[in-house]
Design an enzyme around this catalytic site. Structure first.
Site, PDB file in Angstrom:
ATOM      1  N   ASP A 212      96.026  21.605   2.484  1.00 49.96           N
ATOM      2  CA  ASP A 212      94.662  22.110   2.386  1.00 49.96           C
ATOM      3  C   ASP A 212      94.241  22.286   0.934  1.00 49.96           C
ATOM      4  OD1 ASP A 212      96.625  24.231   2.251  1.00 49.96           O
ATOM      5  OD2 ASP A 212      94.948  25.632   2.209  1.00 49.96           O
ATOM      6  N   GLU A 213      92.956  22.329   0.740  1.00 51.43           N
ATOM      7  CA  GLU A 213      92.331  22.718  -0.531  1.00 51.43           C
ATOM      8  C   GLU A 213      92.992  22.040  -1.737  1.00 51.43           C
ATOM      9  OE1 GLU A 213      90.593  27.114   0.590  1.00 51.43           O
ATOM     10  OE2 GLU A 213      92.647  27.008  -0.141  1.00 51.43           O
ATOM     11  N   CYS A 214      93.041  20.717  -1.690  1.00 56.11           N
ATOM     12  CA  CYS A 214      93.622  19.954  -2.787  1.00 56.11           C
ATOM     13  C   CYS A 214      92.501  19.291  -3.586  1.00 56.11           C
ATOM     14  CB  CYS A 214      94.579  18.885  -2.254  1.00 56.11           C
ATOM     15  SG  CYS A 214      95.293  17.853  -3.559  1.00 56.11           S
TER      16      CYS A 214
END
Length: 555
Positions: free
Chosen positions: A337-339
């Site tokens: 997530d959230e890369c």
């Protein structure tokens, strides 16, 4: 007319009182699939015997744990034997039945004896949790209570879970919690018939698991120079170094403990984002070997991420090999997530890799990254879970999706015939405020009441029956940016996690929020004996939830 109205009102009041009285006798959480109330009660006395229908080491351990609990709270020491159950006995009866399944049980309480019937030890375990909840709340007391009548109301229960996956998550990257608390957390998972502990072990703000081959992960990555103090927007810090990690021996200890409670632990090793604690010790795995990347002290999302180099994949395979040796469960969570893609967009290496592999954008590059990891995990005989961002750029062939940004990720996964676990932020994020923020210690934001958590329906209506079977369960998530101490984790997690436990266990047509809240009020007495600092607990006022103001420094 007035007489009729009075009669109706009196009837409603009497019915309500009767329902409350029945709830008091049968306050089981989560609610069983079927419960038939019967007359009479079983007396738990000094002549009690625990009888195993046939010898089974795991079932014997359950009987021994029940005997130990009764000795501690009621002062009685029941004998354990194998054979036929008789009067004044709790009988563990093994039976193969289509109604049971691996986690199901029958529980029959009569004035003569108690019979728990199951196919497998975990079914006996869940039957035992229900039996304990039928006993006086004092059964959870750590010391003998002699003023209680140790009775169990007569009833017949048939029960099994709605979903196979019923989880609770804990982030130890932002704040680290000792093994003793992790075990207590597992106790609460097991008591409420959840079966999975999702252990979020790595973050930008701290790497929390010992990896023998890469000692700098804990030597450097487990320590940050300070921590945010107060609200994010205040931009204040406490000026105090912070750290901690679990040794591999401690991990094994926790895994063994969870197994004794029929809880599977899913470890999470974040990649390719949320990896600054990795890059602190091994910067060559990121944008530049020469870049100094400190362990993050601020909350949020950062541009420094792992790069899809062969050296990175070798590193991650080595790490995951050690992780898989510690955790025997089928699932390995890889985050995903959230890369942020900024550094990949600016990297000649990444752009050339995309051309060589025929990837149209950085989202597909992330999918390439995740597929490489999925192939490795699958080759090891395990299954990969990732947050719903792993859908971007194409879903890896064997992936299970954990849907947190609403329900869309779970729906998309199910339509592609991939399993999905539902954990949308609006219902399942237990770091959100649960009451008026003006009255509460600091939290990350949001607003999720007990009632809202309980109202969640994990299986989206738009799925066909064939697609719906891929929704395998539900999970509550506990992110700990603002939870410095174990008691604050408890305060935020419970009782909302208990509501989600009933969402995961009980068929939706059996659920009723008012009935749930009535049972919960009685259940709270049990939680008090267990010294749990749930929202509204008598011990709430004992703890300092806010960051000490005198240590906060303006940056």
């Amino acid at each position: 007319m007035k007489k009729t109205f009075f009669t109706l009102t009196l009837g409603v009041l009497l019915t309500t009182r009767l329902a409350l009285a029945q709830t008091a006798d049968y306050a089981i959480l989560p609610k069983p699939a079927r419960l038939d109330e019967q007359k009479g009660e079983f007396s738990v006395g000094s002549n009690l015997t625990l009888v195993l229908e046939k010898e089974n080491a795991d079932v014997r351990k359950l009987a021994e744990s029940l005997a130990a609990q009764l000795k501690a709270s009621a002062g009685i020491s029941p004998k354990i034997k194998t054979g036929k159950g008789g009067s004044n006995s709790i009988y563990f009866d093994t039976e193969q039945s289509d109604k049971l399944g691996a986690e199901g049980y029958f529980l029959k309480v009569s004035p003569k004896q108690v019979v728990i019937t199951a196919q497998e030890p975990k079914g006996f375990f869940y039957g035992m949790q229900s039996l304990l909840q039928l006993m006086p709340a004092e059964v959870f007391s750590p010391s003998v209570v002699s003023t209680v009548k140790w009775k169990v109301p007569a009833c017949y229960i048939e029960d099994k879970p709605r979903y196979s996956y019923r989880g609770l998550h804990l982030d130890v990257g932002r704040h680290f919690f000792p093994v003793s608390f992790v075990k207590k957390y597992i106790d609460m998972i097991a008591l409420h018939k959840m079966n999975t502990f999702h252990w979020h072990l790595t973050e930008d703000q701290g790497w929390r698991i010992e990896i023998k081959k890469y000692p700098k992960l804990t030597q450097l990555g487990s320590q940050r120079k300070e921590t945010m103090a107060g609200r994010y927007g205040d931009n204040k810090y406490d000026g105090t170094p912070y750290g901690g990690f679990y040794t591999q021996d401690e991990i094994r200890e926790v895994v063994r403990y969870a197994q004794s409670k029929y809880v599977t632990i899913i470890p999470e090793i974040e990649m390719p984002g949320h990896s600054m604690a990795v890059l602190t010790g091994y910067p060559e795995l990121g944008s530049s070997a020469d870049k100094i990347v400190p362990v993050a002290t601020k909350w949020g999302v950062f541009d420094d991420v792992l790069f899809p180099r062969e050296e990175t994949f070798t590193f991650l395979q080595d790490v995951l090999t050690e992780v898989m040796d510690l955790f025997p469960g089928q699932y390995i969570h890889i985050g995903g997530d959230e890369c942020p893609k900024k550094q990949w967009k600016e990297s000649r290496f990444c752009q050339e890799l995309m051309k060589r592999e025929g990837l149209k954008d950085e989202h597909e590059l992330q999918s390439y990254f995740i597929r490489r990891i999925d192939q490795f995990i699958t080759a090891k005989g395990r299954r990969m879970i990732g947050w719903d961002e792993i859908l971007e750029g194409g879903l890896s062939p064997n992936a299970t999706v954990m849907s947190w940004r609403g329900t869309e990720g779970g729906i998309a996964a199910a339509k592609q015939k991939h399993d999905a676990i539902m954990t949308p932020g609006g219902f399942c994020y237990l770091d959100h405020y649960q009451a008026d923020a003006k009255t509460q210690p600091i939290a990350i934001g949001g607003f999720t009441t007990l009632e809202k958590a309980y109202s969640y329906e994990p299986t989206p209506a738009e799925l066909t029956p064939d697609e719906a079977r891929h929704i395998i369960g539900v999970q509550g998530n506990v992110w700990t940016e603002y939870m410095r101490i174990p008691e604050y984790v408890e305060y935020m997690t419970f009782p909302r996690a208990i509501a989600l436990a009933e969402v995961g266990w009980t068929e939706k047509d059996r659920k009723n929020v008012d009935d749930f809240k009535q049972r919960l009020e009685l259940h709270k007495k049990r939680l008090d004996y267990l010294n749990l600092n749930y929202f509204g607990a008598p011990i709430n006022g004992k703890f300092n939830y806010q960051w000490p103001k005198e240590t906060a420094q303006k940056k």
